[in-house]
Design a protein around this motif. Structure first.
Motif, mmCIF file in Angstrom:
data_model
loop_
_atom_site.group_PDB
_atom_site.id
_atom_site.type_symbol
_atom_site.label_atom_id
_atom_site.label_comp_id
_atom_site.label_asym_id
_atom_site.label_seq_id
_atom_site.Cartn_x
_atom_site.Cartn_y
_atom_site.Cartn_z
ATOM 1 N N LEU A 262 1.364 6.040 15.965
ATOM 2 C CA LEU A 262 1.684 7.394 16.428
ATOM 3 C C LEU A 262 2.057 7.415 17.907
ATOM 4 N N ALA A 263 1.475 6.479 18.673
ATOM 5 C CA ALA A 263 1.747 6.447 20.112
ATOM 6 C C ALA A 263 3.204 6.144 20.422
ATOM 7 N N GLY A 264 3.901 5.468 19.490
ATOM 8 C CA GLY A 264 5.278 5.105 19.758
ATOM 9 C C GLY A 264 6.278 5.610 18.753
ATOM 10 N N SER A 265 5.877 6.583 17.907
ATOM 11 C CA SER A 265 6.763 7.101 16.871
ATOM 12 C C SER A 265 6.901 8.611 16.993
ATOM 13 N N SER A 266 8.009 9.113 16.508
ATOM 14 C CA SER A 266 8.178 10.560 16.434
ATOM 15 C C SER A 266 7.327 11.119 15.305
ATOM 16 N N ALA A 267 7.049 12.413 15.369
ATOM 17 C CA ALA A 267 6.237 13.049 14.332
ATOM 18 C C ALA A 267 6.928 12.966 12.974
ATOM 19 N N GLY A 268 8.256 13.135 12.956
ATOM 20 C CA GLY A 268 8.990 13.069 11.694
ATOM 21 C C GLY A 268 8.917 11.693 11.062
ATOM 22 N N THR A 269 9.100 10.659 11.896
ATOM 23 C CA THR A 269 9.014 9.292 11.390
ATOM 24 C C THR A 269 7.624 8.992 10.847
ATOM 25 N N ALA A 270 6.595 9.401 11.576
ATOM 26 C CA ALA A 270 5.222 9.146 11.142
ATOM 27 C C ALA A 270 4.946 9.827 9.808
ATOM 28 N N SER A 271 5.376 11.082 9.660
ATOM 29 C CA SER A 271 5.144 11.810 8.409
ATOM 30 C C SER A 271 5.831 11.111 7.246
ATOM 31 N N LEU A 272 7.061 10.645 7.483
ATOM 32 C CA LEU A 272 7.797 9.955 6.426
ATOM 33 C C LEU A 272 7.099 8.663 6.029
ATOM 34 N N LEU A 273 6.692 7.869 7.011
ATOM 35 C CA LEU A 273 6.077 6.582 6.725
ATOM 36 C C LEU A 273 4.726 6.722 6.034
ATOM 37 N N LEU A 274 3.997 7.796 6.315
ATOM 38 C CA LEU A 274 2.673 7.974 5.711
ATOM 39 C C LEU A 274 2.759 8.152 4.196
ATOM 40 N N ASN A 275 3.943 8.505 3.686
ATOM 41 C CA ASN A 275 4.109 8.607 2.243
ATOM 42 C C ASN A 275 4.003 7.247 1.554
ATOM 43 N N ALA A 276 4.079 6.179 2.342
ATOM 44 C CA ALA A 276 3.984 4.838 1.768
ATOM 45 C C ALA A 276 2.595 4.562 1.209
ATOM 46 N N GLU A 277 1.589 5.343 1.613
ATOM 47 C CA GLU A 277 0.235 5.104 1.089
ATOM 48 C C GLU A 277 0.208 5.178 -0.429
ATOM 49 N N ALA A 278 0.840 6.206 -0.999
ATOM 50 C CA ALA A 278 0.845 6.356 -2.450
ATOM 51 C C ALA A 278 1.555 5.184 -3.123
ATOM 52 N N VAL A 279 2.635 4.707 -2.506
ATOM 53 C CA VAL A 279 3.373 3.584 -3.072
ATOM 54 C C VAL A 279 2.529 2.320 -3.048
ATOM 55 N N PHE A 280 1.908 2.026 -1.904
ATOM 56 C CA PHE A 280 1.060 0.840 -1.813
ATOM 57 C C PHE A 280 -0.130 0.941 -2.777
ATOM 58 N N THR A 281 -0.709 2.131 -2.882
ATOM 59 C CA THR A 281 -1.843 2.318 -3.794
ATOM 60 C C THR A 281 -1.446 1.983 -5.220
ATOM 61 N N ALA A 282 -0.313 2.516 -5.663
ATOM 62 C CA ALA A 282 0.137 2.283 -7.034
ATOM 63 C C ALA A 282 0.523 0.830 -7.259
ATOM 64 N N LEU A 283 1.262 0.235 -6.313
ATOM 65 C CA LEU A 283 1.688 -1.154 -6.491
ATOM 66 C C LEU A 283 0.497 -2.102 -6.560
ATOM 67 N N LEU A 284 -0.489 -1.890 -5.695
ATOM 68 C CA LEU A 284 -1.693 -2.732 -5.754
ATOM 69 C C LEU A 284 -2.435 -2.538 -7.068
ATOM 70 N N ALA A 285 -2.519 -1.291 -7.530
ATOM 71 C CA ALA A 285 -3.208 -1.012 -8.790
ATOM 72 C C ALA A 285 -2.504 -1.694 -9.960
ATOM 73 N N TRP A 286 -1.181 -1.642 -9.966
ATOM 74 C CA TRP A 286 -0.421 -2.205 -11.083
ATOM 75 C C TRP A 286 -0.327 -3.726 -11.032
ATOM 76 N N ILE A 287 -0.107 -4.277 -9.838
ATOM 77 C CA ILE A 287 0.165 -5.709 -9.729
ATOM 78 C C ILE A 287 -1.108 -6.527 -9.539
ATOM 79 N N VAL A 288 -1.985 -6.091 -8.631
ATOM 80 C CA VAL A 288 -3.177 -6.880 -8.302
ATOM 81 C C VAL A 288 -4.338 -6.572 -9.257
ATOM 82 N N PHE A 289 -4.572 -5.275 -9.511
ATOM 83 C CA PHE A 289 -5.734 -4.895 -10.316
ATOM 84 C C PHE A 289 -5.385 -4.637 -11.778
#
Length: 343
Positions: free
Chosen positions: A88-115
């Motif tokens: 957050l210290a080096g990103s715009s608010a819009g960029t940070a909001s967009l990137l935070l959506n990756a949590e759901a993607v990582f959660t699902a990919l780990l659930a499907w592939i690893v677990f």
């Protein structure tokens, strides 16, 4: 919506989504890092008090659960917030909001592939629609292009840590959700408040801290407890997908409560997320499957998977260690605690 896991996941998203615009209103009086720690700490203190007022109603954490819970706390409660602050210290608010959506993607990919959690095309499509809605809601636009830099990578790393946190928390989701959420809140809150103070955050008045703690109890604590229930009933990927609607709920609250404008972006996000939720709600996963023998402890009623009492059956729901005999049958089901079989 009649399934308690679906209701719990959407309740978690609603509580967290409502808390976001309210937390934003507190940023004028609290340092962002200190606010994050206060929200976590308030959730932990509130849930601990709630658990003390309702003793004996939850299943205790087993010794074998502790490594999973410790991993979830370190990953999602300690490492992820620090990475987020760096980003957050080096990103715009819009960029940070967009990137935070990756949590759901990582959660699902780990659930499907690893677990090895099952997912059919309908669930993947629903997840994609919900994430697309979140991206549409937070896209920074042509005037604020996405930074391909260290801060952006730090935010993505934070999302990966939260994805790990979600999958590890599922491993302990049979235990009492209030206890799990309280421990996570107390640990993450204490450490983040300490780090914020070390970094030079100014301590505000008692009133501001009390408001942050109260908001944290509802928007983080009760939300997390509901999230744990959903993990138990739906599995990690589906819970993460439902929870991804939280940004839309927060934006809708901002429109209704703070009179922010109703934009085409918000409408498009709502339609995409609505499509994704509908695809998940109308899922029907039904096949012949085998339950292996297993012994565990959790709150349950005497459904077709819990025929372990001889004679008079006690009050329901109740919790005690019980053994499941091998069983082969067919019925619609989610990847819950009793349906983690291979496909």
């Amino acid at each position: 919506m009649t399934h308690k896991g679906v209701a719990a996941a959407l309740a978690a998203a609603m509580l967290f989504g409502i808390s976001t615009p309210l937390a934003k209103a507190l940023l004028g009086t609290l340092d962002p890092w200190l606010l994050a720690g206060s929200l976590y700490l308030g959730s932990g203190l509130g849930l601990a008090a709630l658990r003390l007022l309702t003793p004996g109603s939850g299943v205790r954490l087993a010794r074998s659960d502790l490594p999973w819970l410790a991993g979830a706390i370190v990953s999602g409660g300690i490492v992820a917030p620090v990475l987020l602050m760096i980003g957050l210290a080096g990103s715009s608010a819009g960029t940070a909001s967009l990137l935070l959506n990756a949590e759901a993607v990582f959660t699902a990919l780990l659930a499907w592939i690893v677990f090895r959690e099952n997912a059919d095309r309908r669930i993947v499509a629903g997840m994609g629609a919900i994430v697309a809605g979140a991206v549409a809601l937070s896209w920074p636009g042509p005037q604020a292009p996405l930074e391909a830099s260290g801060p952006a990578l730090a935010i993505l790393a934070a999302c990966l840590c939260w994805g790990i946190d979600n999958n590890l928390t599922r491993k302990v989701s049979l235990a009492d959700p209030l206890t799990i959420a309280a421990i996570k809140g107390l640990a993450a809150g204490s450490i983040n408040v300490l780090l914020a103070l070390v970094a030079g955050a100014t301590v505000p008045g008692v009133g501001s801290l009390a408001l942050a703690a109260g908001l944290g109890f509802v928007g983080y604590g009760l939300s997390l407890a509901a999230f744990v229930v959903a993990l138990r009933e739906l599995g990690t990927a589906r819970t993460g997908a439902y929870f991804s609607t939280a940004p839309f709920i927060g934006a809708l609250v901002a429109v209704l409560w703070f009179s922010e404008p109703l934009t085409l972006r918000l409408i498009a996000a709502g339609l995409l997320m609505g499509l994704g939720v509908w695809l998940h709600l109308t899922e029907r996963h039904d096949h012949r499957h085998r339950h292996e023998a297993i012994e565990h402890d959790h709150r349950h009623t005497h459904d077709e998977h819990h025929r372990h009492h001889d004679g008079a059956e006690p009050d329901e729901p109740h919790a005690h260690p019980h053994r499941h005999r091998p069983l082969l049958h067919s019925h619609p089901h989610y990847p819950d605690a009793h349906h983690r079989h291979d496909h």
